[in-house]
Scaffold this motif. Structure first.
Motif, PDB file in Angstrom:
ATOM      1  N   PRO A  60       0.893  -1.167  -0.056  1.00 37.62           N
ATOM      2  CA  PRO A  60      -0.044  -0.103  -0.016  1.00 37.62           C
ATOM      3  C   PRO A  60       0.946   1.259   0.025  1.00 37.62           C
ATOM      4  O   PRO A  60       0.520   2.209  -0.687  1.00 37.62           O
ATOM      5  CB  PRO A  60      -1.000  -0.134   1.417  1.00 37.62           C
ATOM      6  N   GLN A  61       2.012   1.160   0.755  1.00 45.64           N
ATOM      7  CA  GLN A  61       3.073   2.248   0.768  1.00 45.64           C
ATOM      8  C   GLN A  61       4.198   2.072   0.184  1.00 45.64           C
ATOM      9  O   GLN A  61       4.969   1.504   1.263  1.00 45.64           O
ATOM     10  CB  GLN A  61       2.946   3.235   2.132  1.00 45.64           C
ATOM     11  N   PRO A  62       4.582   1.621  -1.020  1.00 46.53           N
ATOM     12  CA  PRO A  62       5.887   1.316  -1.570  1.00 46.53           C
ATOM     13  C   PRO A  62       7.039   2.329  -1.004  1.00 46.53           C
ATOM     14  O   PRO A  62       6.902   3.367  -0.823  1.00 46.53           O
ATOM     15  CB  PRO A  62       5.777   1.453  -3.024  1.00 46.53           C
ATOM     16  N   PRO A  63       8.201   1.614  -1.015  1.00 44.02           N
ATOM     17  CA  PRO A  63       9.358   2.236  -0.173  1.00 44.02           C
ATOM     18  C   PRO A  63       9.716   3.274  -1.393  1.00 44.02           C
ATOM     19  O   PRO A  63       9.514   3.059  -2.519  1.00 44.02           O
ATOM     20  CB  PRO A  63      10.221   1.405   0.012  1.00 44.02           C
ATOM     21  N   ALA A  64      10.705   4.423  -1.156  1.00 36.01           N
ATOM     22  CA  ALA A  64      11.143   5.278  -2.087  1.00 36.01           C
ATOM     23  C   ALA A  64      11.873   4.537  -2.955  1.00 36.01           C
ATOM     24  O   ALA A  64      12.687   3.541  -2.682  1.00 36.01           O
ATOM     25  CB  ALA A  64      11.768   6.371  -1.301  1.00 36.01           C
ATOM     26  N   GLN A  65      12.081   5.193  -4.395  1.00 35.15           N
ATOM     27  CA  GLN A  65      12.891   4.664  -5.438  1.00 35.15           C
ATOM     28  C   GLN A  65      14.110   4.277  -5.016  1.00 35.15           C
ATOM     29  O   GLN A  65      14.869   3.143  -5.208  1.00 35.15           O
ATOM     30  CB  GLN A  65      12.737   5.189  -6.581  1.00 35.15           C
ATOM     31  N   GLU A  66      14.852   5.186  -4.231  1.00 40.85           N
ATOM     32  CA  GLU A  66      16.447   5.135  -3.856  1.00 40.85           C
ATOM     33  C   GLU A  66      16.282   3.870  -2.872  1.00 40.85           C
ATOM     34  O   GLU A  66      17.459   3.181  -2.927  1.00 40.85           O
ATOM     35  CB  GLU A  66      16.840   6.356  -3.248  1.00 40.85           C
ATOM     36  N   VAL A  67      15.459   3.635  -2.203  1.00 39.66           N
ATOM     37  CA  VAL A  67      15.454   2.477  -0.934  1.00 39.66           C
ATOM     38  C   VAL A  67      15.561   1.381  -1.809  1.00 39.66           C
ATOM     39  O   VAL A  67      16.102   0.217  -1.742  1.00 39.66           O
ATOM     40  CB  VAL A  67      14.504   2.623  -0.077  1.00 39.66           C
ATOM     41  N   CYS A  68      14.631   1.376  -2.729  1.00 40.93           N
ATOM     42  CA  CYS A  68      14.270   0.085  -3.618  1.00 40.93           C
ATOM     43  C   CYS A  68      15.619  -0.350  -4.428  1.00 40.93           C
ATOM     44  O   CYS A  68      16.154  -1.642  -4.482  1.00 40.93           O
ATOM     45  CB  CYS A  68      13.124   0.306  -4.515  1.00 40.93           C
TER      46      CYS A  68
END
Length: 321
Positions: A23-31
């Motif tokens: 529902p709340q995907p992590p930030a792109q940098e974290v991914c």
């Protein structure tokens, strides 16, 4: 073995499932940091899907951005993609029209940045014979557009029927100490016989085998687990016995419960009558991936015997779905 499609799965035997819907995907940098960590630690089987997100933004969009930034990693990864559902809804549609729509859309979103090594329908459409669906996908393999064909959440008979049409590269099913169904319903036996690897999703029992869930209050509001039978109060109190036994074993061994759970799944791989099994634990952060893939990697015969006894005396209550 067709599953490998010209590549080798990393030495840890782990995959990563960090691209599932949240529902709340992590930030792109974290991914990206998480994905890079999985490769550094040897987990190069990545599992994504058209259904993980929305038609406007899902894991294919993320993968495009990742491989645009890190093109040198494309050949290091074995990429398995799930699709075959009606666009934007979680309903299977195995018609030729929809299968082609789904594969073509996934290819369009990746835009050549990364090949789809395995494509699988997330669920088998009960209205369409599996032979018809596999025949359509086999044409994509022949054209070089996908590397192989996988199956997801299917029974032993479906695996055999599909494999007769085209070699099946992998079968993705739920497997953990929380879900041992495939050891009893001939799925594992059939895959071993046909030399088809099993991709074990939810190897941490939907998170409960991490030790992070000791009561239903630990599960966030809106979490899908609240709608599952095993997380109803009357069933969960029974299931908590298994969770606590795993935590106690982990404490004695000086390991995290998740490491024990993953080591158990790995220990089943290649045993007599068992296929190769690749667990794909979820991991949205670098630290979680490191925990999953470090520490306890091997269980002794005595520890495996203890776990067998735990499973026999603490039968999980409630259906998987």
């Amino acid at each position: 073995m067709p599953f490998l499609v010209g590549k080798e799965v990393g030495p840890t035997g782990y995959g990563t499932m960090g691209m599932t819907w949240r529902p709340q995907p992590p930030a792109q940098e974290v991914c990206f940091e998480t994905l890079n960590t999985t490769l550094e630690l040897g987990a190069n089987f990545w599992n994504g899907g058209e259904l993980y997100g929305t038609p406007e933004y899902n894991s294919l969009h993320l993968l495009n951005k990742y491989f645009t930034k890190y093109p040198e990693n494309a050949e290091k990864v074995v990429l398995s993609i799930k699709g075959g559902l009606k666009k934007g809804v979680l309903i299977p549609d195995g018609s030729e029209e929809n299968i082609r729509r789904s594969v073509d859309e996934c290819l369009r979103l990746l835009d050549g940045k990364k090949k789809i090594d395995i494509f699988e329908c997330a669920r088998q459409d009960p209205q369409v014979p599996v032979e018809q669906t596999i025949d359509v996908l086999a044409q994509y393999v022949k054209e070089g557009k996908i590397g192989g064909i996988g199956l997801s959440e299917v029974d032993a008979g479906t695996i055999r029927r599909a494999h007769k049409v085209h070699p099946i590269a992998a079968v993705e099913v739920e497997m953990s100490m929380w879900s041992t169904d495939i050891l009893e319903n001939d799925v594992a036996k059939t895959c071993a016989e046909l030399d088809i690897p099993i991709v074990a999703y939810s190897p941490l029992g939907r998170g409960v085998l991490t030790g992070a869930v000791s009561s239903l209050a630990d599960i966030p509001e809106g979490d899908i687990r609240h709608h599952m039978s095993r997380f109803k109060e009357e069933n969960f109190q029974q299931n908590l016995k298994l969770i606590n036994e795993v935590k106690e074993l982990a404490n004695r061994k000086g390991a995290a419960p998740a490491q024990i759970a993953l080591a158990w799944v790995r220990s089943q791989s290649g045993r007599p009558g068992m296929p190769t099994i690749i667990p794909i634990p979820g991991g949205t952060t670098k630290d979680k991936v490191i925990e999953n893939m470090s520490g306890t990697q091997v269980l002794s015969d005595a520890e495996l015997a203890e776990i067998d006894a735990i499973l026999k005396s603490n039968v999980v209550a409630g259906a998987r779905y």
